[in-house]
Design a protein around this motif. Structure first.
Motif, PDB file in Angstrom:
ATOM      1  N   ALA A  96     -10.865  -0.422  -0.553  1.00  0.00           N
ATOM      2  CA  ALA A  96     -11.145   0.344   0.664  1.00  0.00           C
ATOM      3  C   ALA A  96     -11.946  -0.506   1.630  1.00  0.00           C
ATOM      4  CB  ALA A  96     -11.921   1.618   0.323  1.00  0.00           C
ATOM      5  N   ARG A  97     -11.662  -0.307   2.899  1.00  0.00           N
ATOM      6  CA  ARG A  97     -12.397  -1.041   3.927  1.00  0.00           C
ATOM      7  C   ARG A  97     -13.224  -0.046   4.712  1.00  0.00           C
ATOM      8  NH1 ARG A  97     -12.554  -4.987   7.906  1.00  0.00           N
ATOM      9  NH2 ARG A  97     -12.667  -4.167  10.027  1.00  0.00           N
ATOM     10  N   TYR A  98     -14.521  -0.245   4.698  1.00  0.00           N
ATOM     11  CA  TYR A  98     -15.391   0.583   5.515  1.00  0.00           C
ATOM     12  C   TYR A  98     -16.132  -0.275   6.521  1.00  0.00           C
ATOM     13  CZ  TYR A  98     -14.173   4.349   2.414  1.00  0.00           C
ATOM     14  OH  TYR A  98     -13.461   5.292   1.722  1.00  0.00           O
ATOM     15  N   THR A  99     -16.861  -1.244   6.047  1.00  0.00           N
ATOM     16  CA  THR A  99     -17.488  -2.205   6.954  1.00  0.00           C
ATOM     17  C   THR A  99     -17.312  -3.583   6.346  1.00  0.00           C
ATOM     18  OG1 THR A  99     -19.627  -1.887   5.882  1.00  0.00           O
ATOM     19  CG2 THR A  99     -19.193  -0.604   7.866  1.00  0.00           C
ATOM     20  N   ALA A 100     -16.463  -4.370   6.936  1.00  0.00           N
ATOM     21  CA  ALA A 100     -16.191  -5.707   6.394  1.00  0.00           C
ATOM     22  C   ALA A 100     -15.594  -6.545   7.504  1.00  0.00           C
ATOM     23  CB  ALA A 100     -15.234  -5.624   5.212  1.00  0.00           C
ATOM     24  N   ALA A 101     -15.641  -7.831   7.314  1.00  0.00           N
ATOM     25  CA  ALA A 101     -14.977  -8.731   8.257  1.00  0.00           C
ATOM     26  C   ALA A 101     -13.474  -8.453   8.217  1.00  0.00           C
ATOM     27  CB  ALA A 101     -15.276 -10.178   7.886  1.00  0.00           C
ATOM     28  N   TRP A 102     -12.798  -8.839   9.257  1.00  0.00           N
ATOM     29  CA  TRP A 102     -11.362  -8.539   9.347  1.00  0.00           C
ATOM     30  C   TRP A 102     -10.559  -9.821   9.291  1.00  0.00           C
ATOM     31  CZ3 TRP A 102      -8.142  -4.990   8.351  1.00  0.00           C
ATOM     32  CH2 TRP A 102      -6.860  -4.978   8.896  1.00  0.00           C
ATOM     33  N   TYR A 103      -9.699  -9.878   8.291  1.00  0.00           N
ATOM     34  CA  TYR A 103      -8.826 -11.035   8.111  1.00  0.00           C
ATOM     35  C   TYR A 103      -7.368 -10.625   8.062  1.00  0.00           C
ATOM     36  CZ  TYR A 103     -13.279 -13.145   6.803  1.00  0.00           C
ATOM     37  OH  TYR A 103     -14.576 -13.567   6.799  1.00  0.00           O
ATOM     38  N   GLY A 104      -7.103  -9.377   8.331  1.00  0.00           N
ATOM     39  CA  GLY A 104      -5.745  -8.878   8.265  1.00  0.00           C
ATOM     40  C   GLY A 104      -5.624  -7.804   7.209  1.00  0.00           C
ATOM     41  N   PRO A 105      -4.583  -6.986   7.293  1.00  0.00           N
ATOM     42  CA  PRO A 105      -4.473  -5.823   6.403  1.00  0.00           C
ATOM     43  C   PRO A 105      -4.258  -6.154   4.940  1.00  0.00           C
ATOM     44  CG  PRO A 105      -2.484  -6.087   7.698  1.00  0.00           C
ATOM     45  CD  PRO A 105      -3.487  -7.034   8.267  1.00  0.00           C
ATOM     46  N   LEU A 106      -3.749  -7.342   4.658  1.00  0.00           N
ATOM     47  CA  LEU A 106      -3.456  -7.683   3.268  1.00  0.00           C
ATOM     48  C   LEU A 106      -4.367  -8.791   2.734  1.00  0.00           C
ATOM     49  CD1 LEU A 106       0.455  -7.551   3.316  1.00  0.00           C
ATOM     50  CD2 LEU A 106      -1.157  -5.791   2.566  1.00  0.00           C
ATOM     51  N   ALA A 107      -5.433  -9.058   3.454  1.00  0.00           N
ATOM     52  CA  ALA A 107      -6.385 -10.080   3.012  1.00  0.00           C
ATOM     53  C   ALA A 107      -7.501  -9.439   2.210  1.00  0.00           C
ATOM     54  CB  ALA A 107      -6.963 -10.807   4.219  1.00  0.00           C
ATOM     55  N   PRO A 108      -7.756  -9.903   1.014  1.00  0.00           N
ATOM     56  CA  PRO A 108      -8.818  -9.302   0.198  1.00  0.00           C
ATOM     57  C   PRO A 108     -10.172  -9.266   0.902  1.00  0.00           C
ATOM     58  CG  PRO A 108      -7.477 -10.755  -1.157  1.00  0.00           C
ATOM     59  CD  PRO A 108      -7.024 -10.940   0.252  1.00  0.00           C
ATOM     60  N   GLY A 109     -10.458 -10.249   1.704  1.00  0.00           N
ATOM     61  CA  GLY A 109     -11.739 -10.315   2.399  1.00  0.00           C
ATOM     62  C   GLY A 109     -11.959  -9.221   3.415  1.00  0.00           C
ATOM     63  N   SER A 110     -10.918  -8.499   3.754  1.00  0.00           N
ATOM     64  CA  SER A 110     -11.032  -7.409   4.727  1.00  0.00           C
ATOM     65  C   SER A 110     -11.534  -6.121   4.091  1.00  0.00           C
ATOM     66  CB  SER A 110      -9.678  -7.157   5.393  1.00  0.00           C
ATOM     67  OG  SER A 110      -9.246  -8.289   6.121  1.00  0.00           O
ATOM     68  N   TYR A 111     -11.705  -6.121   2.775  1.00  0.00           N
ATOM     69  CA  TYR A 111     -12.069  -4.906   2.042  1.00  0.00           C
ATOM     70  C   TYR A 111     -13.389  -5.122   1.318  1.00  0.00           C
ATOM     71  CZ  TYR A 111      -7.319  -3.639   3.111  1.00  0.00           C
ATOM     72  OH  TYR A 111      -6.165  -3.343   3.780  1.00  0.00           O
ATOM     73  N   ASN A 112     -14.185  -4.064   1.241  1.00  0.00           N
ATOM     74  CA  ASN A 112     -15.505  -4.220   0.640  1.00  0.00           C
ATOM     75  C   ASN A 112     -15.801  -3.224  -0.474  1.00  0.00           C
ATOM     76  OD1 ASN A 112     -15.518  -2.262   2.713  1.00  0.00           O
ATOM     77  ND2 ASN A 112     -17.725  -2.297   2.796  1.00  0.00           N
ATOM     78  N   ALA A 113     -14.784  -2.503  -0.941  1.00  0.00           N
ATOM     79  CA  ALA A 113     -14.969  -1.628  -2.096  1.00  0.00           C
ATOM     80  C   ALA A 113     -13.741  -1.771  -2.980  1.00  0.00           C
ATOM     81  CB  ALA A 113     -15.144  -0.176  -1.659  1.00  0.00           C
ATOM     82  N   TRP A 114     -13.953  -1.959  -4.265  1.00  0.00           N
ATOM     83  CA  TRP A 114     -12.851  -2.263  -5.177  1.00  0.00           C
ATOM     84  C   TRP A 114     -12.932  -1.408  -6.434  1.00  0.00           C
ATOM     85  CZ3 TRP A 114      -9.066  -5.844  -4.009  1.00  0.00           C
ATOM     86  CH2 TRP A 114      -9.301  -6.632  -2.866  1.00  0.00           C
ATOM     87  N   GLY A 115     -11.765  -1.074  -6.957  1.00  0.00           N
ATOM     88  CA  GLY A 115     -11.692  -0.410  -8.250  1.00  0.00           C
ATOM     89  C   GLY A 115     -11.701  -1.434  -9.368  1.00  0.00           C
ATOM     90  N   GLN A 116     -11.592  -0.937 -10.596  1.00  0.00           N
ATOM     91  CA  GLN A 116     -11.669  -1.813 -11.754  1.00  0.00           C
ATOM     92  C   GLN A 116     -10.312  -2.391 -12.153  1.00  0.00           C
ATOM     93  OE1 GLN A 116     -11.307   1.398 -11.954  1.00  0.00           O
ATOM     94  NE2 GLN A 116      -9.727   1.651 -13.526  1.00  0.00           N
ATOM     95  N   GLY A 117      -9.247  -1.849 -11.593  1.00  0.00           N
ATOM     96  CA  GLY A 117      -7.916  -2.381 -11.841  1.00  0.00           C
ATOM     97  C   GLY A 117      -7.150  -1.638 -12.913  1.00  0.00           C
ATOM     98  N   THR A 118      -5.829  -1.722 -12.838  1.00  0.00           N
ATOM     99  CA  THR A 118      -4.942  -1.167 -13.851  1.00  0.00           C
ATOM    100  C   THR A 118      -3.819  -2.169 -14.071  1.00  0.00           C
ATOM    101  OG1 THR A 118      -3.639   0.790 -14.482  1.00  0.00           O
ATOM    102  CG2 THR A 118      -3.548   0.140 -12.160  1.00  0.00           C
ATOM    103  N   GLN A 119      -3.491  -2.400 -15.334  1.00  0.00           N
ATOM    104  CA  GLN A 119      -2.532  -3.444 -15.691  1.00  0.00           C
ATOM    105  C   GLN A 119      -1.100  -2.938 -15.574  1.00  0.00           C
ATOM    106  OE1 GLN A 119      -3.077  -6.743 -16.529  1.00  0.00           O
ATOM    107  NE2 GLN A 119      -0.845  -6.984 -16.618  1.00  0.00           N
ATOM    108  N   VAL A 120      -0.273  -3.751 -14.963  1.00  0.00           N
ATOM    109  CA  VAL A 120       1.163  -3.492 -14.884  1.00  0.00           C
ATOM    110  C   VAL A 120       1.884  -4.668 -15.537  1.00  0.00           C
ATOM    111  CG1 VAL A 120       3.154  -3.260 -13.368  1.00  0.00           C
ATOM    112  CG2 VAL A 120       1.013  -2.077 -12.818  1.00  0.00           C
ATOM    113  N   THR A 121       2.719  -4.363 -16.519  1.00  0.00           N
ATOM    114  CA  THR A 121       3.481  -5.398 -17.211  1.00  0.00           C
ATOM    115  C   THR A 121       4.955  -5.041 -17.156  1.00  0.00           C
ATOM    116  OG1 THR A 121       1.637  -5.828 -18.708  1.00  0.00           O
ATOM    117  CG2 THR A 121       3.799  -6.652 -19.360  1.00  0.00           C
TER     118      THR A 121
END
Length: 124
Positions: A96-121
């Motif tokens: 989720a992006r609430y307050t973060a630098a902007w590098y584009g919609p698909l750039a990880p650096g544009s987002y500042n809140a992250w979940g723990q992840g779920t594995q897809v195989t």
């Protein structure tokens, strides 16, 4: 502080489908820019799909196969993944992006809140 919890990952054969869910708490996702990212072993985290108030963005590798959506009433964002390929195998993260630098919609650096992840195989 927003908290994101992903679910829905698993193991499927090539050509199959999965729907990932990202449940948010602590903040609304209704107007937030949300994204799905993935990271395979030994590779950098890459943006898969993103959704904002009026637009969506997709990586070229998933266009036509993946769909991002959100349910404001459930405060949840989804990633519908169809026609899965072995190269889709990765850990998938919601962001989720609430307050973060902007590098584009698909750039990880544009987002500042992250979940723990779920594995897809995806097996061939």
């Amino acid at each position: 502080q927003v908290q994101l919890v992903e679910s829905g990952g698993g193991s499927v054969q090539a050509g199959g489908s999965l729907r990932l869910s990202c449940a948010a708490s602590g903040a609304s996702v209704s107007n937030a820019r949300m994204g799905w990212f993935r990271q395979a072993p030994g590779k950098e985290r890459e943006g898969v799909a993103a959704i904002a108030a009026f637009d969506t963005s997709y990586a070229d590798s998933v266009k036509g196969r993946f769909t991002i959506s959100r349910d404001s009433a459930k405060n949840t964002v989804y990633l519908q993944m169809n026609t899965l390929k072995p190269e889709d195998t990765a850990m998938y993260y919601c962001a989720a992006r609430y307050t973060a630098a902007w590098y584009g919609p698909l750039a990880p650096g544009s987002y500042n809140a992250w979940g723990q992840g779920t594995q897809v195989t995806v097996s061939s």
